[in-house]
Motif scaffolding. Sequence first.
Motif, PDB file in Angstrom:
ATOM      1  N   UNK A 291       0.843  -1.209   0.000  1.00 32.83           N
ATOM      2  CA  UNK A 291       0.000   0.000   0.000  1.00 32.83           C
ATOM      3  C   UNK A 291       0.870   1.248   0.000  1.00 32.83           C
ATOM      4  N   UNK A 292       1.948   1.208   0.770  1.00 34.61           N
ATOM      5  CA  UNK A 292       2.862   2.353   0.788  1.00 34.61           C
ATOM      6  C   UNK A 292       3.446   2.607  -0.599  1.00 34.61           C
ATOM      7  N   UNK A 293       3.897   1.552  -1.272  1.00 35.15           N
ATOM      8  CA  UNK A 293       4.466   1.713  -2.612  1.00 35.15           C
ATOM      9  C   UNK A 293       3.431   2.258  -3.587  1.00 35.15           C
ATOM     10  N   UNK A 294       2.182   1.767  -3.474  1.00 36.51           N
ATOM     11  CA  UNK A 294       1.134   2.247  -4.370  1.00 36.51           C
ATOM     12  C   UNK A 294       0.830   3.712  -4.122  1.00 36.51           C
ATOM     13  N   UNK A 295       0.773   4.121  -2.852  1.00 30.64           N
ATOM     14  CA  UNK A 295       0.518   5.527  -2.539  1.00 30.64           C
ATOM     15  C   UNK A 295       1.679   6.406  -2.987  1.00 30.64           C
ATOM     16  N   UNK A 296       2.886   5.909  -2.811  1.00 31.05           N
ATOM     17  CA  UNK A 296       4.055   6.679  -3.280  1.00 31.05           C
ATOM     18  C   UNK A 296       4.010   6.848  -4.795  1.00 31.05           C
TER      19      UNK A 296
ATOM     20  N   UNK B  33      -0.671  13.095  -7.814  1.00 30.57           N
ATOM     21  CA  UNK B  33      -1.909  13.072  -7.039  1.00 30.57           C
ATOM     22  C   UNK B  33      -1.615  13.551  -5.618  1.00 30.57           C
ATOM     23  N   UNK B  34      -2.546  14.305  -5.053  1.00 35.19           N
ATOM     24  CA  UNK B  34      -2.353  14.807  -3.697  1.00 35.19           C
ATOM     25  C   UNK B  34      -3.306  14.189  -2.689  1.00 35.19           C
TER      26      UNK B  34
END
Length: 876
Positions: free
Chosen positions: A405-410, A417-418
């Motif tokens: 999830x962290x990698x996807x959000x990064x 995207x903000x």
Amino acid sequence: MQITLGLRLDGERGWKPANRLVMPVLGPQGFLNLLETRLGLLRADCEHAHRVTQYRDCLKRCDALDRFYHASFGIDPIGTSASLLSWRDAWHLHGWSGGAPSGAGTRIADIAAVEKATAELLFPSVGERLVEVARALDKHECKIDSVELVDPIEAFPKRWRDVLSKLPVRAVRAYGPSAEPNTLLGQLQIALKAAHDGNRPDGKIPWSGDGSLRVVRAETGLVAARWVAHALTPSQGSAAIVAEQGRTLLDATLDAADAARQGFLDASPLAPALQVLPLALAMVWEPLDVYALRQFLSHPIGPVPGYARRRLAEVIAQFPGIGGQRWKEAVEEIIRRHPERAADLRQAVAFWVEHSRYRPEQGAPIAALLDRTRRVRDYFGARLADDDVNRSAAAATGVAQAGAVTAALETLAAQGESSVNPAELEALVAQCTAQGAPNFAMHAEVGCVPSVSDPGALAEPFDRVIWWQMGAPSLPGHYPWSASEVASLARAGVELPPLADVLKSRADDWLRPVLNARKQLVLVLPPTGEESHPLWQEIQWFVEGIKPEPVEGLIASGAAGDLPPIAHVPLPARRRWWSLPREARIPSRDRESYSSLNAFLNAPYQWVLRYAARLNPSNLLSVADENLLYGNLAHRLIDRFFRADGALGLRGNALTTWFSREFAAVVAEEGAVLLMPGRRGDYERLRSALERAIAEFQRQFAAAGIDAVEPERVLAGRFAGGDLEGIADLVVRNRSGQLGIVDMKWSGGTYYQDRLAKNRHLQLAVYAEMLRQETGAWPQVSYFILEASRLVAPDTGFFPQARAVHSGSGGSTAQLWDRFVAGWKWRRSQIDAGMIEVAAEGIDPTGESVAPPEALEPEELPEEYNDYRWLAGWEG
């Protein structure tokens, strides 16, 4: 190196253990990794969710009003990206090169247009990796001596066939009858093989009880699993298990029967370690999701210290909200118990619970979400070194999920995207969770037999094959593309196998366990009423007179071998009295309250179980709601009202301003469930009822000349059984100095009027006695029904505008107290004699149930509030 390759072999064990040095048995994923390693093409793995976010960027760059995916992408970009990514990956695996032929439909043309952006942005799919492997094989030698295929080469996708054409494929394994042809099993194998090869069967096979074919069925899966557990004996030669369904039940039963576990590590998204991050992220939205917060705090693992989680969860369950008086008291209580950890606790509570929240329509900042996902990842990372192997393995799944999830959000942040909305975040977490995690405590043990979850993975013959729970399988669905689109894809080089060929291939896979049984095939059918496997329907047609054996009958007849008999013990019958042995004595409690005294008099067995045996129901199973919640919120708001300066004189705008501010604060702090979606009507009804109630309090108190109100008055006293304690909702004083007690109830006006009419208002009597002991005079007593804004009292002497409810027996509160004390002494004598009355619904009273004339007669308490009704016994 000699490779055995099969489409269904990844993660399976459908062959006998052997010395296989440089002779690996591999599925497609394992073989691809081996080829990439030998050819120098191995790269860091990429999580599926990461690829979804990459493809999302590709779709966004090419998005326009006329794109076929525009509308769905605008609503659910993550879900749309995942679906379309699966399309293009499937096309690549079957031969697509990224182009769209002339005349292709809009959808193919749009995805082909998006494909131009994937070269730099998207991690390659399996099909694209196979193209690179095929090119490398043209230039480099892979040093593989032979490849034996478990499946026909035609069953492999186009890109795999391209790779296999450059490798030394020496043989394709053929499957035929393994049993002796004169046995029932051998005849069935010959007939099924002929039918699947397209030949007309010679006719039906008469049933024979030679033991080569056994079909059993139990009424429940558990009974069937027990039978299988005791049927797996080493003396019966090599055995294998096919278990498509109910694998966890079978393994747990094998473990309970002291048989070797097979290691059926069925993955589940509900694994505890995978629940922490979704719960932590569910709480970032406004309004607060109270249920998610309760689950987060009551979860067995989590970043809030364990010594604090349960206590805070108890507060949330009873007073659902954050920041209220009870919440602050609980935090301070925990700090007093663990002063050395005060700083860590405050920091954890502030970050994980008392944080800022975001409106769904505006989205949550990715930076704030990353802060949470990284902390969850770090929390699990610190648990990787746990000495317990299972806890360490579970932590690894938490690290993997949070890391994905962290990698996807990064990736989303890198794409500009903000923020993300709730639907996007939920879809992203779901993509990262995938199939979930297995139960690591159920690993395979020494002595386990070869086992498969897919029938097509049973690659070798075995003396005995057990097909567990032979229920309806999952079947391949139709392609999501129209016939014209499939034709266009074919012109673009995509060789999608016809659905009829896919179904035939699956049917051939189902046949392997039957053909690979040399001496015995055991079919364990699902319970009656559940859909059976298509192959079982075929077997029924071929074998005339075949009939499943009931497992229960086998157990009863002793045909189950060493399966131990189960002694049936009846449940305890319901009876009016329990008797304690002479040496067992239940002493009086040091301190009693109204609630304990009420149970002591009216339902002694409940008192014994709750206070003597200390059996208490969990207070974490549900969040307070409806009447319980409304009553709690009303008490809190009215407590604040009467503690405010000049409360009795507040009128007009001043009262409206105070009420609006305090009502909103009380609901947010202790009733946040009313702020959740779908609860606006309940919120407004409560608000209206409490506005009317406060106005009625002011009117009644003004008419009675009340000049002092003390809310939540702590009371104490003594009686024949020891100390008394309680808290009166309101203790009021009029201008003459007389005191009164007002007990607030949310609803039940008729019930409490009846209490006064029958002179059974015991709660008020207990409070009044404690206040009498303190002041020397009996106070007046009354009920205030909040929902109806109604004050009811025995007379109008103290509250002139109250609804008077005169006692039909002419008794007073003082007389009620005396009758209660006599009743208490009577009950105490029974308990001292070891007699405990089970005063429960449906159990007739006896002569001993009748109280003495001077005592308060017991009454049956409402069954819906009885936490111990299932411990009172069962009907025979």
